[in-house]
Design a protein around this motif. Structure first.
Motif, PDB file in Angstrom:
ATOM      1  N   MET A   1     -35.011 -22.362  12.125  1.00 52.01           N
ATOM      2  CA  MET A   1     -36.194 -22.363  13.054  1.00 52.01           C
ATOM      3  C   MET A   1     -37.290 -22.929  12.657  1.00 52.01           C
ATOM      4  SD  MET A   1     -38.092 -18.521  13.534  1.00 52.01           S
ATOM      5  CE  MET A   1     -39.707 -18.490  14.338  1.00 52.01           C
ATOM      6  N   THR A   2     -37.977 -23.420  13.654  1.00 54.41           N
ATOM      7  CA  THR A   2     -39.334 -24.468  13.261  1.00 54.41           C
ATOM      8  C   THR A   2     -40.653 -23.793  13.077  1.00 54.41           C
ATOM      9  OG1 THR A   2     -38.158 -26.472  14.207  1.00 54.41           O
ATOM     10  CG2 THR A   2     -40.421 -26.512  13.985  1.00 54.41           C
ATOM     11  N   ALA A   3     -41.295 -23.908  12.127  1.00 50.45           N
ATOM     12  CA  ALA A   3     -42.478 -23.370  12.136  1.00 50.45           C
ATOM     13  C   ALA A   3     -43.903 -24.341  12.316  1.00 50.45           C
ATOM     14  CB  ALA A   3     -42.916 -22.679  10.759  1.00 50.45           C
ATOM     15  N   VAL A   4     -44.681 -23.964  13.127  1.00 51.53           N
ATOM     16  CA  VAL A   4     -45.731 -24.757  13.500  1.00 51.53           C
ATOM     17  C   VAL A   4     -47.150 -24.301  13.166  1.00 51.53           C
ATOM     18  CG1 VAL A   4     -46.957 -26.291  15.276  1.00 51.53           C
ATOM     19  CG2 VAL A   4     -44.415 -25.986  15.187  1.00 51.53           C
ATOM     20  N   PHE A   5     -48.069 -24.985  12.338  1.00 48.31           N
ATOM     21  CA  PHE A   5     -49.276 -24.519  11.802  1.00 48.31           C
ATOM     22  C   PHE A   5     -50.448 -25.464  12.233  1.00 48.31           C
ATOM     23  CE2 PHE A   5     -46.071 -22.568   9.124  1.00 48.31           C
ATOM     24  CZ  PHE A   5     -46.497 -21.119   9.344  1.00 48.31           C
TER      25      PHE A   5
ATOM     26  N   THR B   1     -54.312 -21.321  12.885  1.00 55.62           N
ATOM     27  CA  THR B   1     -53.317 -20.630  13.817  1.00 55.62           C
ATOM     28  C   THR B   1     -51.867 -21.187  13.761  1.00 55.62           C
ATOM     29  OG1 THR B   1     -52.850 -19.914  16.218  1.00 55.62           O
ATOM     30  CG2 THR B   1     -53.596 -22.185  15.920  1.00 55.62           C
ATOM     31  N   GLY B   2     -50.824 -20.468  14.144  1.00 54.23           N
ATOM     32  CA  GLY B   2     -49.503 -20.918  13.979  1.00 54.23           C
ATOM     33  C   GLY B   2     -48.444 -19.818  14.229  1.00 54.23           C
ATOM     34  N   SER B   3     -47.163 -20.303  14.082  1.00 51.67           N
ATOM     35  CA  SER B   3     -46.147 -19.285  13.892  1.00 51.67           C
ATOM     36  C   SER B   3     -45.182 -19.541  12.924  1.00 51.67           C
ATOM     37  CB  SER B   3     -45.552 -19.407  15.301  1.00 51.67           C
ATOM     38  OG  SER B   3     -44.938 -20.499  15.800  1.00 51.67           O
ATOM     39  N   GLY B   4     -44.723 -18.661  12.243  1.00 53.27           N
ATOM     40  CA  GLY B   4     -43.552 -18.909  11.054  1.00 53.27           C
ATOM     41  C   GLY B   4     -44.238 -18.396   9.702  1.00 53.27           C
ATOM     42  N   PRO B   5     -43.426 -18.372   8.862  1.00 52.10           N
ATOM     43  CA  PRO B   5     -43.664 -18.067   7.489  1.00 52.10           C
ATOM     44  C   PRO B   5     -44.782 -18.815   6.899  1.00 52.10           C
ATOM     45  CG  PRO B   5     -41.673 -18.688   7.490  1.00 52.10           C
ATOM     46  CD  PRO B   5     -41.975 -18.998   8.795  1.00 52.10           C
ATOM     47  N   GLU B   6     -45.965 -18.102   6.590  1.00 53.14           N
ATOM     48  CA  GLU B   6     -46.985 -19.063   5.996  1.00 53.14           C
ATOM     49  C   GLU B   6     -46.818 -19.677   4.598  1.00 53.14           C
ATOM     50  OE1 GLU B   6     -51.079 -17.687   6.463  1.00 53.14           O
ATOM     51  OE2 GLU B   6     -50.926 -17.165   8.248  1.00 53.14           O
ATOM     52  N   ASP B   7     -45.680 -19.095   3.813  1.00 52.48           N
ATOM     53  CA  ASP B   7     -45.313 -19.760   2.533  1.00 52.48           C
ATOM     54  C   ASP B   7     -44.841 -21.209   2.722  1.00 52.48           C
ATOM     55  OD1 ASP B   7     -42.944 -19.056   3.732  1.00 52.48           O
ATOM     56  OD2 ASP B   7     -42.011 -17.621   2.115  1.00 52.48           O
TER      57      ASP B   7
ATOM     58  N   GLY C   1     -55.487 -39.292   4.506  1.00 51.69           N
ATOM     59  CA  GLY C   1     -55.299 -39.723   5.699  1.00 51.69           C
ATOM     60  C   GLY C   1     -54.255 -40.063   6.433  1.00 51.69           C
ATOM     61  N   ARG C   2     -53.000 -39.936   5.458  1.00 52.84           N
ATOM     62  CA  ARG C   2     -51.718 -40.002   5.646  1.00 52.84           C
ATOM     63  C   ARG C   2     -50.700 -38.786   5.730  1.00 52.84           C
ATOM     64  NH1 ARG C   2     -53.003 -44.079   2.080  1.00 52.84           N
ATOM     65  NH2 ARG C   2     -51.943 -43.027   0.451  1.00 52.84           N
ATOM     66  N   ALA C   3     -49.520 -38.967   6.519  1.00 52.33           N
ATOM     67  CA  ALA C   3     -48.400 -37.784   6.477  1.00 52.33           C
ATOM     68  C   ALA C   3     -48.124 -37.606   4.871  1.00 52.33           C
ATOM     69  CB  ALA C   3     -47.591 -38.127   7.730  1.00 52.33           C
ATOM     70  N   VAL C   4     -47.737 -36.447   4.712  1.00 53.93           N
ATOM     71  CA  VAL C   4     -47.480 -36.103   3.294  1.00 53.93           C
ATOM     72  C   VAL C   4     -46.265 -34.994   3.488  1.00 53.93           C
ATOM     73  CG1 VAL C   4     -47.703 -34.939   1.114  1.00 53.93           C
ATOM     74  CG2 VAL C   4     -49.448 -36.302   1.921  1.00 53.93           C
ATOM     75  N   CYS C   5     -45.107 -35.092   3.124  1.00 42.81           N
ATOM     76  CA  CYS C   5     -44.054 -34.431   3.214  1.00 42.81           C
ATOM     77  C   CYS C   5     -43.332 -33.767   1.805  1.00 42.81           C
ATOM     78  CB  CYS C   5     -42.533 -35.347   3.891  1.00 42.81           C
ATOM     79  SG  CYS C   5     -42.894 -35.977   5.583  1.00 42.81           S
ATOM     80  N   THR C   6     -43.292 -32.385   2.134  1.00 41.77           N
ATOM     81  CA  THR C   6     -42.514 -31.690   0.947  1.00 41.77           C
ATOM     82  C   THR C   6     -40.976 -31.344   1.241  1.00 41.77           C
ATOM     83  OG1 THR C   6     -43.102 -29.436   1.850  1.00 41.77           O
ATOM     84  CG2 THR C   6     -44.704 -30.669   0.369  1.00 41.77           C
ATOM     85  N   GLU C   7     -40.445 -30.900   0.723  1.00 45.48           N
ATOM     86  CA  GLU C   7     -38.961 -30.384   0.769  1.00 45.48           C
ATOM     87  C   GLU C   7     -38.655 -29.691   2.066  1.00 45.48           C
ATOM     88  OE1 GLU C   7     -35.123 -28.063  -0.931  1.00 45.48           O
ATOM     89  OE2 GLU C   7     -37.209 -28.147  -1.945  1.00 45.48           O
ATOM     90  N   ARG C   8     -39.846 -28.890   2.573  1.00 45.90           N
ATOM     91  CA  ARG C   8     -39.638 -28.110   4.045  1.00 45.90           C
ATOM     92  C   ARG C   8     -40.641 -28.253   5.043  1.00 45.90           C
ATOM     93  NH1 ARG C   8     -38.648 -22.134   2.344  1.00 45.90           N
ATOM     94  NH2 ARG C   8     -38.284 -22.039   4.682  1.00 45.90           N
ATOM     95  N   THR C   9     -41.785 -28.933   4.419  1.00 52.40           N
ATOM     96  CA  THR C   9     -42.988 -29.051   5.486  1.00 52.40           C
ATOM     97  C   THR C   9     -43.542 -30.486   5.349  1.00 52.40           C
ATOM     98  OG1 THR C   9     -43.405 -26.661   5.074  1.00 52.40           O
ATOM     99  CG2 THR C   9     -45.052 -28.049   5.938  1.00 52.40           C
ATOM    100  N   THR C  10     -43.860 -31.089   6.680  1.00 53.12           N
ATOM    101  CA  THR C  10     -44.431 -32.155   6.899  1.00 53.12           C
ATOM    102  C   THR C  10     -45.975 -32.004   7.462  1.00 53.12           C
ATOM    103  OG1 THR C  10     -42.695 -33.491   7.290  1.00 53.12           O
ATOM    104  CG2 THR C  10     -44.588 -34.271   8.178  1.00 53.12           C
ATOM    105  N   TYR C  11     -46.922 -32.554   6.912  1.00 56.72           N
ATOM    106  CA  TYR C  11     -48.360 -32.503   6.855  1.00 56.72           C
ATOM    107  C   TYR C  11     -48.887 -33.648   7.841  1.00 56.72           C
ATOM    108  CZ  TYR C  11     -47.836 -28.548   3.665  1.00 56.72           C
ATOM    109  OH  TYR C  11     -47.359 -27.765   2.957  1.00 56.72           O
ATOM    110  N   LEU C  12     -49.519 -33.687   8.895  1.00 53.52           N
ATOM    111  CA  LEU C  12     -49.909 -34.763   9.546  1.00 53.52           C
ATOM    112  C   LEU C  12     -51.349 -34.666   9.746  1.00 53.52           C
ATOM    113  CD1 LEU C  12     -49.222 -37.310  11.127  1.00 53.52           C
ATOM    114  CD2 LEU C  12     -48.683 -36.029  13.042  1.00 53.52           C
ATOM    115  N   PRO C  13     -52.307 -35.559   9.469  1.00 56.83           N
ATOM    116  CA  PRO C  13     -53.722 -35.561   9.618  1.00 56.83           C
ATOM    117  C   PRO C  13     -53.914 -35.739  11.348  1.00 56.83           C
ATOM    118  CG  PRO C  13     -53.418 -36.651   7.847  1.00 56.83           C
ATOM    119  CD  PRO C  13     -52.037 -36.647   8.388  1.00 56.83           C
TER     120      PRO C  13
END
Length: 292
Positions: free
Chosen positions: A1-5, A15-21, A35-47
């Motif tokens: 399941m994909t979580a989007v925040f 706002t968003g949907s999915g587990p906030e952890d 100002g660049r995308a950062v990826c962790t094991e489970r989440t990608t952060y895009l400015p």
């Protein structure tokens, strides 16, 4: 399941949907800062414009896979920012204009019998300020620049603002009875030739000066106030310095809404706003913005 925040500029979930952890604010702020995308094991952060898009799941998706979510994220961020922006503009424009009109009325009343010529000038200024205030209110709705700056330039607008507040009754810079307005005061103005800046930077600096001078006149009990404007090929710097009662910048104080507004205006344009003050030590407000 994909979580989007969707995260705001401070890294908090808007706002968003999915587990906030799945959202790590420290990583989010890193992506915001670089100002660049950062990826962790489970989440990608895009400015994105106004904040961040964070998408997670069992595995962090590739940054280029987030493109379908970007338009909606930007729309949500813009919608969320609008009430705060409107509140800031109303405070900066309408409230300050009404305050200026009240000061001008007080000056005219004091001069009416002793110096009718100066009283007439004050009444003319009140009329002009009221008209400018009405135009400014329309500008909030239409996202226009303040009428005060149109055709005048930043240095001229700052000079007019400075003279108005310096001559206002009720502050320590006001001249003694019988003296000409603005004479023998400790208020000083140091303006370079108009720096060549974008309309957005021009407006932000005018608003910051308006707030800082109004605070000096209303709250600081200052006897000396200096406004400096200087610039080079890259930055323009505005300083408002007073010898008033001072305050703790991080604590509660009468002008805290205005201080927050000044910081927001500088930050939104890629600049900085520094405030040096302490109880009994006066205040220095310094805004440095890129000219572009």
């Amino acid at each position: 399941m994909t979580a989007v925040f969707v995260l705001d500029a401070r890294g908090f979930v808007l706002t968003g949907s999915g587990p906030e952890d799945l959202v790590d604010r420290v990583v989010a702020l890193e992506a915001m800062a670089t100002g660049r995308a950062v990826c962790t094991e489970r989440t990608t952060y895009l400015p994105v414009a106004g904040g961040l898009l964070a998408v997670g799941g069992r595995r962090a998706p590739r940054p280029d896979g987030l493109a379908p979510f970007v338009p909606l994220a930007e729309l949500l961020l813009a919608s969320a920012a609008e009430p705060a922006r409107l509140a800031r503009d109303l405070h900066d424009s309408v409230v300050q204009t009404l305050y200026g009109i009240s000061l001008g009325a007080g000056t005219a009343a004091e001069l009416l019998h002793g110096n009718p010529a100066h009283a007439e000038a004050s009444l003319a200024w009140i009329k002009e300020t009221a008209a400018a205030g009405l135009t400014d209110l329309r500008g909030i709705i239409l996202r226009l620049r303040p009428e005060t700056l149109v055709g005048a330039g930043l240095a001229t607008a700052l000079k007019g603002l400075f003279e108005t507040l310096r001559n206002a009754p009720g502050n320590n810079a006001a001249p003694a009875d019988g003296a000409a307005p603005g004479s023998d005061t400790g208020w000083g103005l140091q303006l370079d030739a108009d720096p060549s800046v974008s309309p957005q930077v021009e407006e932000a600096l005018y608003r910051i000066a308006l707030e800082a001078l109004a605070n000096a006149a209303r709250h600081a009990e200052a006897s000396q106030v200096t406004v400096r404007l200087a610039g080079d090929d890259a930055h323009v710097v505005l300083e408002v310095i007073d010898d008033g009662v001072g305050f703790a910048p991080d604590g509660p104080h009468p002008g805290r809404l205005g201080v927050r507004s000044m910081r927001e205006r500088a930050t939104l344009l890629g600049g900085t706003l520094d405030i040096r003050s302490a109880p009994g030590m006066g205040t220095v407000v310094r805004a440095a913005l890129p000219i572009g």
